[in-house]
Design a protein around this motif. Structure first.
Motif, PDB file in Angstrom:
ATOM      1  N   PRO A  62       5.367  54.701 -43.902  1.00 16.86           N
ATOM      2  CA  PRO A  62       3.907  54.281 -44.204  1.00 16.86           C
ATOM      3  C   PRO A  62       3.200  54.338 -42.795  1.00 16.86           C
ATOM      4  CG  PRO A  62       4.917  52.372 -44.861  1.00 16.86           C
ATOM      5  CD  PRO A  62       6.036  53.417 -44.547  1.00 16.86           C
ATOM      6  N   ASN A  63       3.816  53.651 -41.653  1.00 18.28           N
ATOM      7  CA  ASN A  63       3.079  53.408 -40.381  1.00 18.28           C
ATOM      8  C   ASN A  63       3.421  54.457 -39.624  1.00 18.28           C
ATOM      9  OD1 ASN A  63       2.065  51.076 -41.812  1.00 18.28           O
ATOM     10  ND2 ASN A  63       3.609  49.788 -40.934  1.00 18.28           N
ATOM     11  N   SER A  64       3.700  55.565 -39.862  1.00 13.10           N
ATOM     12  CA  SER A  64       4.174  56.654 -38.892  1.00 13.10           C
ATOM     13  C   SER A  64       2.912  57.251 -37.775  1.00 13.10           C
ATOM     14  CB  SER A  64       4.615  58.030 -39.718  1.00 13.10           C
ATOM     15  OG  SER A  64       3.652  58.536 -40.139  1.00 13.10           O
ATOM     16  N   LYS A  65       1.905  56.930 -38.231  1.00 12.92           N
ATOM     17  CA  LYS A  65       0.694  57.371 -37.407  1.00 12.92           C
ATOM     18  C   LYS A  65       0.493  56.455 -36.342  1.00 12.92           C
ATOM     19  CE  LYS A  65      -3.053  59.700 -36.723  1.00 12.92           C
ATOM     20  NZ  LYS A  65      -3.102  61.008 -35.924  1.00 12.92           N
ATOM     21  N   LYS A  66       0.800  55.148 -36.656  1.00  5.88           N
ATOM     22  CA  LYS A  66       0.646  54.044 -36.033  1.00  5.88           C
ATOM     23  C   LYS A  66       1.739  54.166 -34.850  1.00  5.88           C
ATOM     24  CE  LYS A  66      -0.716  50.186 -37.714  1.00  5.88           C
ATOM     25  NZ  LYS A  66      -0.909  49.194 -38.535  1.00  5.88           N
ATOM     26  N   ILE A  67       2.862  54.288 -35.204  1.00  7.12           N
ATOM     27  CA  ILE A  67       4.155  54.414 -34.440  1.00  7.12           C
ATOM     28  C   ILE A  67       4.059  55.467 -33.444  1.00  7.12           C
ATOM     29  CG2 ILE A  67       6.457  54.947 -34.381  1.00  7.12           C
ATOM     30  CD1 ILE A  67       6.570  53.294 -36.830  1.00  7.12           C
ATOM     31  N   TYR A  93       1.734  55.089 -30.593  1.00  9.39           N
ATOM     32  CA  TYR A  93       2.260  53.960 -29.711  1.00  9.39           C
ATOM     33  C   TYR A  93       2.805  54.835 -28.857  1.00  9.39           C
ATOM     34  CZ  TYR A  93       5.249  50.469 -27.913  1.00  9.39           C
ATOM     35  OH  TYR A  93       5.981  49.753 -27.263  1.00  9.39           O
ATOM     36  N   TYR A  94       3.996  55.685 -29.357  1.00 10.38           N
ATOM     37  CA  TYR A  94       4.803  56.409 -28.228  1.00 10.38           C
ATOM     38  C   TYR A  94       3.822  57.386 -27.348  1.00 10.38           C
ATOM     39  CZ  TYR A  94       8.985  54.266 -30.337  1.00 10.38           C
ATOM     40  OH  TYR A  94       9.684  53.438 -30.886  1.00 10.38           O
ATOM     41  N   ILE A  95       2.695  57.996 -28.134  1.00  7.36           N
ATOM     42  CA  ILE A  95       2.177  58.813 -27.378  1.00  7.36           C
ATOM     43  C   ILE A  95       1.218  58.253 -26.305  1.00  7.36           C
ATOM     44  CG2 ILE A  95      -0.046  60.473 -27.377  1.00  7.36           C
ATOM     45  CD1 ILE A  95       0.923  61.273 -30.232  1.00  7.36           C
ATOM     46  N   ASN A  96       0.806  57.252 -26.461  1.00  5.81           N
ATOM     47  CA  ASN A  96       0.238  56.176 -25.430  1.00  5.81           C
ATOM     48  C   ASN A  96       0.985  55.685 -24.430  1.00  5.81           C
ATOM     49  OD1 ASN A  96      -2.429  56.505 -26.670  1.00  5.81           O
ATOM     50  ND2 ASN A  96      -2.045  54.604 -27.835  1.00  5.81           N
ATOM     51  N   ALA A 141       3.720  57.408 -23.294  1.00  7.01           N
ATOM     52  CA  ALA A 141       4.372  58.589 -22.732  1.00  7.01           C
ATOM     53  C   ALA A 141       2.718  58.744 -21.643  1.00  7.01           C
ATOM     54  CB  ALA A 141       4.286  59.828 -23.361  1.00  7.01           C
ATOM     55  N   ARG A 142       1.777  58.394 -21.946  1.00  9.69           N
ATOM     56  CA  ARG A 142       0.353  58.927 -21.189  1.00  9.69           C
ATOM     57  C   ARG A 142       0.251  57.954 -20.096  1.00  9.69           C
ATOM     58  NH1 ARG A 142      -3.762  59.737 -26.007  1.00  9.69           N
ATOM     59  NH2 ARG A 142      -3.153  61.836 -26.581  1.00  9.69           N
ATOM     60  N   GLU A 143       0.727  56.572 -20.283  1.00 14.92           N
ATOM     61  CA  GLU A 143       0.919  55.624 -19.171  1.00 14.92           C
ATOM     62  C   GLU A 143       2.061  56.014 -18.195  1.00 14.92           C
ATOM     63  OE1 GLU A 143       1.557  51.831 -21.026  1.00 14.92           O
ATOM     64  OE2 GLU A 143      -0.542  51.946 -22.124  1.00 14.92           O
ATOM     65  N   VAL A 144       3.091  56.437 -18.745  1.00 18.55           N
ATOM     66  CA  VAL A 144       4.152  56.840 -17.723  1.00 18.55           C
ATOM     67  C   VAL A 144       3.654  58.045 -16.872  1.00 18.55           C
ATOM     68  CG1 VAL A 144       6.585  57.813 -17.576  1.00 18.55           C
ATOM     69  CG2 VAL A 144       5.785  56.052 -19.219  1.00 18.55           C
ATOM     70  N   ASN A 145       3.080  59.014 -17.718  1.00 18.37           N
ATOM     71  CA  ASN A 145       2.497  59.958 -16.743  1.00 18.37           C
ATOM     72  C   ASN A 145       1.375  59.902 -15.715  1.00 18.37           C
ATOM     73  OD1 ASN A 145       4.387  61.856 -17.770  1.00 18.37           O
ATOM     74  ND2 ASN A 145       2.720  62.572 -19.398  1.00 18.37           N
ATOM     75  N   LYS A 146       0.761  58.775 -15.963  1.00 20.85           N
ATOM     76  CA  LYS A 146      -0.122  58.245 -15.057  1.00 20.85           C
ATOM     77  C   LYS A 146       0.378  57.572 -13.723  1.00 20.85           C
ATOM     78  CE  LYS A 146      -3.996  57.254 -18.429  1.00 20.85           C
ATOM     79  NZ  LYS A 146      -4.827  56.310 -18.997  1.00 20.85           N
ATOM     80  N   ASN A 147       1.364  56.822 -14.004  1.00 22.44           N
ATOM     81  CA  ASN A 147       2.085  56.256 -12.793  1.00 22.44           C
ATOM     82  C   ASN A 147       2.769  57.331 -12.065  1.00 22.44           C
ATOM     83  OD1 ASN A 147       0.859  54.089 -13.698  1.00 22.44           O
ATOM     84  ND2 ASN A 147       2.650  53.232 -14.559  1.00 22.44           N
TER      85      ASN A 147
END
Length: 104
Positions: free
Chosen positions: A85-90, A93-96, A98-104
């Motif tokens: 049921p929390n798949s959208k939230k999970i 979390y992983y998309i964010n 991945a974005r933080e890793v790409n920024k660094n």
């Protein structure tokens, strides 16, 4: 010493196999004779042992009559809950992350 015990074990296994092949006909002949006498004396039936008087006087229950099948016009629908049921939230979390890793 271990080698000697292994040789003896293999010898006995081979002798057992040889005797089972050689005496297979004799064993089947003896079993057919015993089966004939068992059938002759009635030992093939399951009631050859003595039962109590109560068990002998009991009547066997007849199978119940099958009930008439009543067809229901409304089909049954099975509702299964969502696996995650929390798949959208999970996923967010992983998309964010991945974005933080790409920024660094």
């Amino acid at each position: 010493m271990f080698r000697l015990t292994q040789i003896l074990r293999n010898l006995f296994i081979r002798l057992e196999g040889l005797f089972s092949v050689l005496f297979k006909g004799l064993f089947s002949f003896v079993s057919n004779i015993l089966r004939f006498f068992a059938g002759l004396f009635g030992f093939t039936q399951s009631e050859y042992f003595l039962e109590t008087d109560e068990a002998q006087t009991m009547k066997k229950a007849s199978p119940p009559e099958p009930a008439a099948n009543v067809h229901n016009a409304t089909p049954e629908t099975f509702v299964t809950p969502r696996r995650r049921p929390n798949s959208k939230k999970i996923d967010d979390y992983y998309i964010n992350m991945a974005r933080e890793v790409n920024k660094n």
